[in-house]
Design a protein around this motif. Structure first.
Motif, PDB file in Angstrom:
ATOM      1  N   VAL A 148       0.842  -1.203   0.000  1.00 48.58           N
ATOM      2  CA  VAL A 148       0.000   0.000   0.000  1.00 48.58           C
ATOM      3  C   VAL A 148       0.878   1.254   0.000  1.00 48.58           C
ATOM      4  O   VAL A 148       0.626   2.209  -0.748  1.00 48.58           O
ATOM      5  CB  VAL A 148      -0.962  -0.007   1.213  1.00 48.58           C
ATOM      6  CG1 VAL A 148      -1.635   1.341   1.386  1.00 48.58           C
ATOM      7  CG2 VAL A 148      -1.984  -1.113   1.065  1.00 48.58           C
ATOM      8  N   ALA A 149       1.930   1.250   0.820  1.00 48.23           N
ATOM      9  CA  ALA A 149       2.830   2.404   0.881  1.00 48.23           C
ATOM     10  C   ALA A 149       3.489   2.653  -0.473  1.00 48.23           C
ATOM     11  O   ALA A 149       3.593   3.801  -0.919  1.00 48.23           O
ATOM     12  CB  ALA A 149       3.889   2.192   1.962  1.00 48.23           C
ATOM     13  N   HIS A 150       3.927   1.597  -1.133  1.00 46.07           N
ATOM     14  CA  HIS A 150       4.534   1.754  -2.463  1.00 46.07           C
ATOM     15  C   HIS A 150       3.531   2.327  -3.463  1.00 46.07           C
ATOM     16  O   HIS A 150       3.890   3.147  -4.306  1.00 46.07           O
ATOM     17  CB  HIS A 150       5.076   0.420  -2.978  1.00 46.07           C
ATOM     18  CG  HIS A 150       6.469   0.128  -2.561  1.00 46.07           C
ATOM     19  ND1 HIS A 150       7.556   0.729  -3.131  1.00 46.07           N
ATOM     20  CD2 HIS A 150       6.961  -0.697  -1.615  1.00 46.07           C
ATOM     21  CE1 HIS A 150       8.653   0.282  -2.563  1.00 46.07           C
ATOM     22  NE2 HIS A 150       8.324  -0.583  -1.624  1.00 46.07           N
ATOM     23  N   VAL A 179       3.795   6.790  -5.151  1.00 46.75           N
ATOM     24  CA  VAL A 179       3.872   7.141  -6.573  1.00 46.75           C
ATOM     25  C   VAL A 179       3.383   8.569  -6.788  1.00 46.75           C
ATOM     26  O   VAL A 179       3.842   9.279  -7.680  1.00 46.75           O
ATOM     27  CB  VAL A 179       3.041   6.141  -7.407  1.00 46.75           C
ATOM     28  CG1 VAL A 179       2.919   6.591  -8.844  1.00 46.75           C
ATOM     29  CG2 VAL A 179       3.638   4.756  -7.323  1.00 46.75           C
ATOM     30  N   PHE A 180       2.476   9.004  -5.928  1.00 46.63           N
ATOM     31  CA  PHE A 180       1.879  10.323  -6.078  1.00 46.63           C
ATOM     32  C   PHE A 180       2.726  11.444  -5.484  1.00 46.63           C
ATOM     33  O   PHE A 180       2.353  12.606  -5.577  1.00 46.63           O
ATOM     34  CB  PHE A 180       0.478  10.337  -5.454  1.00 46.63           C
ATOM     35  CG  PHE A 180      -0.454   9.359  -6.107  1.00 46.63           C
ATOM     36  CD1 PHE A 180      -0.935   9.595  -7.385  1.00 46.63           C
ATOM     37  CD2 PHE A 180      -0.821   8.191  -5.459  1.00 46.63           C
ATOM     38  CE1 PHE A 180      -1.785   8.693  -8.005  1.00 46.63           C
ATOM     39  CE2 PHE A 180      -1.667   7.285  -6.063  1.00 46.63           C
ATOM     40  CZ  PHE A 180      -2.154   7.529  -7.348  1.00 46.63           C
ATOM     41  N   LEU A 181       3.840  11.101  -4.845  1.00 50.94           N
ATOM     42  CA  LEU A 181       4.722  12.126  -4.283  1.00 50.94           C
ATOM     43  C   LEU A 181       5.734  12.578  -5.328  1.00 50.94           C
ATOM     44  O   LEU A 181       6.563  11.787  -5.764  1.00 50.94           O
ATOM     45  CB  LEU A 181       5.480  11.584  -3.059  1.00 50.94           C
ATOM     46  CG  LEU A 181       4.680  11.238  -1.824  1.00 50.94           C
ATOM     47  CD1 LEU A 181       5.586  10.618  -0.777  1.00 50.94           C
ATOM     48  CD2 LEU A 181       4.009  12.476  -1.274  1.00 50.94           C
ATOM     49  N   VAL A 231      11.792   7.811  -1.251  1.00 50.88           N
ATOM     50  CA  VAL A 231      11.020   7.085  -0.252  1.00 50.88           C
ATOM     51  C   VAL A 231      10.758   5.656  -0.726  1.00 50.88           C
ATOM     52  O   VAL A 231      10.829   4.702   0.056  1.00 50.88           O
ATOM     53  CB  VAL A 231       9.698   7.823   0.066  1.00 50.88           C
ATOM     54  CG1 VAL A 231       8.811   6.998   0.977  1.00 50.88           C
ATOM     55  CG2 VAL A 231       9.985   9.176   0.682  1.00 50.88           C
ATOM     56  N   GLY A 232      10.472   5.491  -2.006  1.00 53.88           N
ATOM     57  CA  GLY A 232      10.254   4.162  -2.570  1.00 53.88           C
ATOM     58  C   GLY A 232      11.480   3.279  -2.448  1.00 53.88           C
ATOM     59  O   GLY A 232      11.385   2.100  -2.094  1.00 53.88           O
ATOM     60  N   LEU A 233      12.637   3.835  -2.722  1.00 52.42           N
ATOM     61  CA  LEU A 233      13.887   3.082  -2.584  1.00 52.42           C
ATOM     62  C   LEU A 233      14.126   2.693  -1.130  1.00 52.42           C
ATOM     63  O   LEU A 233      14.505   1.565  -0.831  1.00 52.42           O
ATOM     64  CB  LEU A 233      15.062   3.912  -3.116  1.00 52.42           C
ATOM     65  CG  LEU A 233      16.435   3.255  -3.036  1.00 52.42           C
ATOM     66  CD1 LEU A 233      16.464   1.951  -3.832  1.00 52.42           C
ATOM     67  CD2 LEU A 233      17.499   4.207  -3.533  1.00 52.42           C
ATOM     68  N   LEU A 234      13.870   3.615  -0.230  1.00 49.72           N
ATOM     69  CA  LEU A 234      14.039   3.345   1.195  1.00 49.72           C
ATOM     70  C   LEU A 234      13.084   2.240   1.660  1.00 49.72           C
ATOM     71  O   LEU A 234      13.494   1.327   2.381  1.00 49.72           O
ATOM     72  CB  LEU A 234      13.808   4.624   1.998  1.00 49.72           C
ATOM     73  CG  LEU A 234      14.034   4.535   3.493  1.00 49.72           C
ATOM     74  CD1 LEU A 234      15.479   4.166   3.802  1.00 49.72           C
ATOM     75  CD2 LEU A 234      13.685   5.860   4.154  1.00 49.72           C
TER      76      LEU A 234
END
Length: 112
Positions: free
Chosen positions: A56-58, A62-64, A71-74
């Motif tokens: 869900v977080a991933h 996408v919208f950021l 953040v996605g990489l982290l």
């Protein structure tokens, strides 16, 4: 190997390993078939909550703009580290409880 078998006939520690190996899907499968082992049910709940939350977080980051990729990489790195640690510790038969998610999984297990 753990001397205890789950209701599926698989040793508890091996079931825990499989739950984390197949992440979210493994947790869902073992939640559907396990009837007795609190160890297996706890790890299945924790896996579903952890990896479901990461999915869900991933989807939301996408919208950021700009910071979303970082953040996605982290999140990906955190997910991989947790995945490896949880697989190894469950194979060893350890009852590792993650902060927050483990507490939620334990509360849900007590309701079952």
């Amino acid at each position: 190997m753990s001397p205890f078998k789950s209701s599926t006939g698989i040793y508890e520690n091996l079931a825990g390993f499989l739950i984390y190996l197949f992440a979210f899907v493994g947790g869902v499968i073992f939640l559907a078939v396990e009837r007795r082992s609190r160890y297996v049910l706890f790890h299945a709940l924790q896996s579903v909550m952890l990896f479901g939350g990461l999915m869900v977080a991933h989807a939301l980051i996408v919208f950021l703009p700009v910071i979303g990729a970082v953040v996605g990489l982290l999140l990906t790195l955190i997910g991989i580290v947790l995945w490896l640690v949880l697989m190894i510790t469950s194979l060893q038969g350890k009852w590792i409880k993650l902060p927050w998610i483990g507490d939620l999984a334990e509360r849900q297990l007590n309701r079952m």
